[in-house]
Write a protein that holds these residues in place. Sequence first.
Motif, PDB file in Angstrom:
ATOM      1  N   UNK A 197       0.821  -1.216   0.000  1.00  0.00           N
ATOM      2  CA  UNK A 197       0.000   0.000   0.000  1.00  0.00           C
ATOM      3  C   UNK A 197       0.849   1.257   0.000  1.00  0.00           C
ATOM      4  N   UNK A 198       1.901   1.287   0.796  1.00  0.00           N
ATOM      5  CA  UNK A 198       2.699   2.518   0.864  1.00  0.00           C
ATOM      6  C   UNK A 198       3.519   2.701  -0.403  1.00  0.00           C
ATOM      7  N   UNK A 244       4.119  14.661   1.713  1.00  0.00           N
ATOM      8  CA  UNK A 244       4.283  13.959   0.448  1.00  0.00           C
ATOM      9  C   UNK A 244       3.198  12.953   0.137  1.00  0.00           C
ATOM     10  N   UNK A 245       2.675  12.283   1.164  1.00  0.00           N
ATOM     11  CA  UNK A 245       1.726  11.184   0.941  1.00  0.00           C
ATOM     12  C   UNK A 245       0.405  11.395   1.687  1.00  0.00           C
ATOM     13  N   UNK A 246       0.463  11.502   3.006  1.00  0.00           N
ATOM     14  CA  UNK A 246      -0.742  11.369   3.823  1.00  0.00           C
ATOM     15  C   UNK A 246      -1.754  12.471   3.594  1.00  0.00           C
ATOM     16  N   UNK A 247      -1.298  13.698   3.306  1.00  0.00           N
ATOM     17  CA  UNK A 247      -2.240  14.789   3.080  1.00  0.00           C
ATOM     18  C   UNK A 247      -2.916  14.695   1.717  1.00  0.00           C
ATOM     19  N   UNK A 248      -2.437  13.812   0.859  1.00  0.00           N
ATOM     20  CA  UNK A 248      -2.988  13.681  -0.494  1.00  0.00           C
ATOM     21  C   UNK A 248      -3.798  12.398  -0.682  1.00  0.00           C
ATOM     22  N   UNK A 249      -3.420  11.338   0.026  1.00  0.00           N
ATOM     23  CA  UNK A 249      -4.054  10.032  -0.172  1.00  0.00           C
ATOM     24  C   UNK A 249      -5.474  10.023   0.378  1.00  0.00           C
TER      25      UNK A 249
END
Length: 344
Positions: A197-198, A244-249
């Motif tokens: 997933x990551x 980079x990831x969590x605010x967009x996913x």
Amino acid sequence: MAGGIGSRFWPESTAEKPKQFLDLLGNGTSFIQQTFNRLNRLIPTGQIYILTNERYRNLIKEQLPQIKDYQIIAEPVMRNTAPAILYAAKKIHQINPEAAMLVAPSDHYIAQEEQFAANVQTAFDEASRHDKLMTLGIVPNSPNTGYGYIQYDKNDSNPVKKVLQFTEKPDLPTAQQFLSQGNYLWNAGIFVWSTRSILKAFEQFLPEMYQKMSNGDSAYNTEKEKEFIEKTFPQLENISIDYGILEKARNVYVLPATFVWNDLGAWNALYEQLKTNDNENVIINSRLLADNSWGNLIKTEHKNVVLKDLNNYAVIDSEQTLMIIPRKDDQKVKEYAQKFHKKQ
């Protein structure tokens, strides 16, 4: 994750021996040792990896003699949390494509370790069964402006909540509003997800970084890895996993944690965590004679300390430096350290 410098705990914490390698609590073990022991209750010794900077390799081997060289994932340069997590995920995924991984800071205070273990197990179960990027959120007990916040769907009755948004450190009125709404948690920086997933999230949201690190797929966990990382890692963007990831996913979920947590980000946080003395003085590795002195944090290298008419101060005596400042000014410590070093 053990690569930070911990400059807000100067003069104890230095670039040569930062916060995670110190016994700031005065209990005989460093933060990284406490973190390792906590995780070792859930995870076999050989499956715990230390993400750090190359300069701390020997410190880690000294403080954690039970680990092997392959468990130290050392960055040649500092590049924030996203590149470090991608590096670790690549290595682990190559060993086991079905693996789930926990990412935890090495320098936080956690009590009620049975609750911590139960919360982590719940997150592992969710991440193993579903394509979810899991984080553990701390139920706030004050409108703290030093933490990031996680907003979740208040209509979600499940134990694991859908994340709506992340908010960086707010001002006080905003933090007070968050608490009044009842569906905001502190962001503890503790994450659980499957490597599949990551890696998929990196490919989607940080494709350039993902591609550069994927060029070394044949090198991971071989003798070629070090050469590839030394060449590639400095080229990666300096960005946090949150930005980079969590605010967009869209597949980010949070479990409200049931354990006691504090990131102990500065001296006053340490005072608040340890406050026990009748005169509200916190005494670490010291013997104190206090005359009309209260609300102080005293930490020395096993010295006798006499205080007269001193209230709400931090008295920190490291091997080379003595610092005496009002506790309320602990956020200026990083600035003081920079000014001091410019005079060297």
